[in-house]
Design a protein around this motif. Structure first.
Motif, PDB file in Angstrom:
ATOM      1  N   THR A 122      -3.848   7.903  -0.319  1.00 44.79           N
ATOM      2  CA  THR A 122      -3.309   6.552  -0.247  1.00 44.79           C
ATOM      3  C   THR A 122      -3.947   5.681  -1.320  1.00 44.79           C
ATOM      4  OG1 THR A 122      -2.963   4.619   1.177  1.00 44.79           O
ATOM      5  CG2 THR A 122      -5.004   5.854   1.497  1.00 44.79           C
ATOM      6  N   ILE A 123      -3.210   4.666  -1.741  1.00 41.90           N
ATOM      7  CA  ILE A 123      -3.716   3.728  -2.732  1.00 41.90           C
ATOM      8  C   ILE A 123      -3.359   2.319  -2.282  1.00 41.90           C
ATOM      9  CG2 ILE A 123      -1.633   3.952  -4.181  1.00 41.90           C
ATOM     10  CD1 ILE A 123      -3.552   3.634  -6.630  1.00 41.90           C
ATOM     11  N   SER A 124      -4.317   1.413  -2.411  1.00 38.56           N
ATOM     12  CA  SER A 124      -4.095   0.037  -1.976  1.00 38.56           C
ATOM     13  C   SER A 124      -3.419  -0.771  -3.082  1.00 38.56           C
ATOM     14  CB  SER A 124      -5.426  -0.615  -1.603  1.00 38.56           C
ATOM     15  OG  SER A 124      -6.214  -0.805  -2.771  1.00 38.56           O
ATOM     16  N   GLY A 125      -3.091  -1.991  -2.751  1.00 36.88           N
ATOM     17  CA  GLY A 125      -2.471  -2.869  -3.726  1.00 36.88           C
ATOM     18  C   GLY A 125      -3.346  -3.131  -4.949  1.00 36.88           C
TER      19      GLY A 125
ATOM     20  N   TYR B 237      -3.919   5.749   6.367  1.00 42.54           N
ATOM     21  CA  TYR B 237      -3.777   7.197   6.420  1.00 42.54           C
ATOM     22  C   TYR B 237      -2.970   7.659   7.635  1.00 42.54           C
ATOM     23  CZ  TYR B 237      -7.621   6.772   9.749  1.00 42.54           C
ATOM     24  OH  TYR B 237      -8.406   6.418  10.810  1.00 42.54           O
ATOM     25  N   ARG B 238      -2.484   6.741   8.429  1.00 46.00           N
ATOM     26  CA  ARG B 238      -1.708   7.103   9.613  1.00 46.00           C
ATOM     27  C   ARG B 238      -0.226   6.891   9.352  1.00 46.00           C
ATOM     28  NH1 ARG B 238      -4.904   3.488  13.917  1.00 46.00           N
ATOM     29  NH2 ARG B 238      -4.129   1.937  12.398  1.00 46.00           N
ATOM     30  N   GLU B 239       0.575   7.839   9.760  1.00 45.60           N
ATOM     31  CA  GLU B 239       2.014   7.770   9.500  1.00 45.60           C
ATOM     32  C   GLU B 239       2.643   6.493  10.028  1.00 45.60           C
ATOM     33  OE1 GLU B 239       2.807  12.420  10.437  1.00 45.60           O
ATOM     34  OE2 GLU B 239       4.573  11.152  10.230  1.00 45.60           O
ATOM     35  N   PHE B 240       2.273   6.093  11.224  1.00 46.87           N
ATOM     36  CA  PHE B 240       2.966   4.975  11.854  1.00 46.87           C
ATOM     37  C   PHE B 240       2.670   3.630  11.190  1.00 46.87           C
ATOM     38  CE2 PHE B 240      -0.724   3.370  13.974  1.00 46.87           C
ATOM     39  CZ  PHE B 240      -1.448   4.460  14.426  1.00 46.87           C
ATOM     40  N   ASP B 241       1.728   3.592  10.260  1.00 43.17           N
ATOM     41  CA  ASP B 241       1.476   2.366   9.503  1.00 43.17           C
ATOM     42  C   ASP B 241       2.518   2.140   8.410  1.00 43.17           C
ATOM     43  OD1 ASP B 241      -2.052   2.902   9.741  1.00 43.17           O
ATOM     44  OD2 ASP B 241      -0.851   1.379  10.771  1.00 43.17           O
ATOM     45  N   TYR B 242       3.250   3.191   8.067  1.00 39.79           N
ATOM     46  CA  TYR B 242       4.164   3.128   6.931  1.00 39.79           C
ATOM     47  C   TYR B 242       5.569   2.716   7.338  1.00 39.79           C
ATOM     48  CZ  TYR B 242       0.564   5.073   3.970  1.00 39.79           C
ATOM     49  OH  TYR B 242      -0.598   5.242   3.257  1.00 39.79           O
ATOM     50  N   ASP B 243       6.176   1.868   6.510  1.00 38.59           N
ATOM     51  CA  ASP B 243       7.489   1.311   6.819  1.00 38.59           C
ATOM     52  C   ASP B 243       8.636   2.043   6.120  1.00 38.59           C
ATOM     53  OD1 ASP B 243       5.546  -1.465   6.408  1.00 38.59           O
ATOM     54  OD2 ASP B 243       6.562  -1.128   8.328  1.00 38.59           O
TER      55      ASP B 243
ATOM     56  N   ALA C 291       0.867  -1.172   0.000  1.00 42.24           N
ATOM     57  CA  ALA C 291       0.000   0.000   0.000  1.00 42.24           C
ATOM     58  C   ALA C 291       0.907   1.226   0.000  1.00 42.24           C
ATOM     59  CB  ALA C 291      -0.894   0.009   1.226  1.00 42.24           C
ATOM     60  N   MET C 292       0.482   2.256  -0.718  1.00 40.13           N
ATOM     61  CA  MET C 292       1.322   3.446  -0.868  1.00 40.13           C
ATOM     62  C   MET C 292       0.557   4.683  -0.432  1.00 40.13           C
ATOM     63  SD  MET C 292       4.117   2.196  -2.064  1.00 40.13           S
ATOM     64  CE  MET C 292       4.959   3.734  -2.516  1.00 40.13           C
ATOM     65  N   GLY C 293       1.304   5.684  -0.036  1.00 44.50           N
ATOM     66  CA  GLY C 293       0.653   6.915   0.377  1.00 44.50           C
ATOM     67  C   GLY C 293       1.500   8.138   0.100  1.00 44.50           C
ATOM     68  N   TRP C 294       0.845   9.279   0.071  1.00 42.01           N
ATOM     69  CA  TRP C 294       1.516  10.575  -0.014  1.00 42.01           C
ATOM     70  C   TRP C 294       1.160  11.374   1.240  1.00 42.01           C
ATOM     71  CZ3 TRP C 294       5.041  12.207  -3.525  1.00 42.01           C
ATOM     72  CH2 TRP C 294       5.147  11.509  -4.729  1.00 42.01           C
ATOM     73  N   PHE C 295       2.173  12.012   1.803  1.00 43.38           N
ATOM     74  CA  PHE C 295       2.014  12.896   2.938  1.00 43.38           C
ATOM     75  C   PHE C 295       2.671  14.233   2.597  1.00 43.38           C
ATOM     76  CE2 PHE C 295       0.494  10.118   6.399  1.00 43.38           C
ATOM     77  CZ  PHE C 295       0.602   8.893   5.776  1.00 43.38           C
ATOM     78  N   ARG C 296       2.371  15.254   3.369  1.00 42.86           N
ATOM     79  CA  ARG C 296       3.019  16.539   3.153  1.00 42.86           C
ATOM     80  C   ARG C 296       3.266  17.238   4.477  1.00 42.86           C
ATOM     81  NH1 ARG C 296      -1.978  19.857   0.255  1.00 42.86           N
ATOM     82  NH2 ARG C 296      -3.266  20.123   2.134  1.00 42.86           N
TER      83      ARG C 296
ATOM     84  N   ALA D 194       5.322   7.178   0.753  1.00 42.26           N
ATOM     85  CA  ALA D 194       5.628   6.171   1.760  1.00 42.26           C
ATOM     86  C   ALA D 194       4.986   4.848   1.365  1.00 42.26           C
ATOM     87  CB  ALA D 194       5.120   6.632   3.123  1.00 42.26           C
ATOM     88  N   ALA D 195       5.512   3.765   1.937  1.00 43.35           N
ATOM     89  CA  ALA D 195       5.048   2.426   1.577  1.00 43.35           C
ATOM     90  C   ALA D 195       4.771   1.580   2.818  1.00 43.35           C
ATOM     91  CB  ALA D 195       6.094   1.727   0.717  1.00 43.35           C
ATOM     92  N   VAL D 196       3.685   0.821   2.751  1.00 40.79           N
ATOM     93  CA  VAL D 196       3.348  -0.158   3.771  1.00 40.79           C
ATOM     94  C   VAL D 196       3.759  -1.522   3.243  1.00 40.79           C
ATOM     95  CG1 VAL D 196       1.501  -1.235   5.104  1.00 40.79           C
ATOM     96  CG2 VAL D 196       1.421   1.225   4.594  1.00 40.79           C
ATOM     97  N   ARG D 197       4.712  -2.138   3.895  1.00 43.89           N
ATOM     98  CA  ARG D 197       5.313  -3.371   3.383  1.00 43.89           C
ATOM     99  C   ARG D 197       4.342  -4.545   3.385  1.00 43.89           C
ATOM    100  NH1 ARG D 197       8.772  -7.259   5.905  1.00 43.89           N
ATOM    101  NH2 ARG D 197       8.581  -6.072   7.825  1.00 43.89           N
ATOM    102  N   ARG D 198       3.569  -4.686   4.441  1.00 42.96           N
ATOM    103  CA  ARG D 198       2.660  -5.826   4.547  1.00 42.96           C
ATOM    104  C   ARG D 198       1.258  -5.354   4.885  1.00 42.96           C
ATOM    105  NH1 ARG D 198       6.429 -10.223   7.847  1.00 42.96           N
ATOM    106  NH2 ARG D 198       7.899 -10.604   6.136  1.00 42.96           N
TER     107      ARG D 198
END
Length: 127
Positions: free
Chosen positions: A50-53, A109-115, A33-38, A96-100
């Motif tokens: 954010t966009i899912s797989g 949408y939460r920062e701490f979800d991203y690896d 899963a991918m996301g953009w933050f600013r 940013a990317a969420v590995r799993r």
């Protein structure tokens, strides 16, 4: 390990458009899963999109209808198309990317979800 590199930032007038890219290396992003933050000067980093797989998307209210997130799995690249830009959109934009992710449709949408995080690219919107 995944490296993310953003590009496409710059200076644009209010009402204009800009397209950001986030290219990955080191590992394919196909299941991430991918996301953009600013982050604007003097402010905390905030969620943008954010966009899912499998291609589901979710946006912050402030950019809904003006920004569009997409991904090209073959190129391991995620995009953020920004239109009707406003001075308040001025910030450093990071991908940013969420590995799993929980599943292929999961959105984050939460920062701490991203690896993994990129270094960011500056977007400046003049009035």
């Amino acid at each position: 390990q995944v490296q993310l590199v953003e590009s496409g930032g710059g200076l644009v007038q209010a009402g204009g458009s800009l397209s950001l890219s986030c290219a990955a290396s080191g590992q394919t992003l196909s299941t991430y899963a991918m996301g953009w933050f600013r982050q604007a000067p003097g402010k905390e980093r905030e969620f943008v999109a954010t966009i899912s797989g499998n291609g589901r998307t979710y946006y912050a209210h402030s950019v809904q209808g003006r920004f569009a997130i997409s991904r090209d799995i073959a190129k391991d690249t995620v995009y953020l198309q920004m239109s009707s830009l406003r001075p308040e959109d001025t910030a450093v934009y990071s991908c940013a990317a969420v590995r799993r992710p929980y599943n292929s449709g999961s959105l984050y949408y939460r920062e701490f979800d991203y690896d993994y995080w990129g270094q960011g690219t500056q977007v400046t919107v003049s009035s």
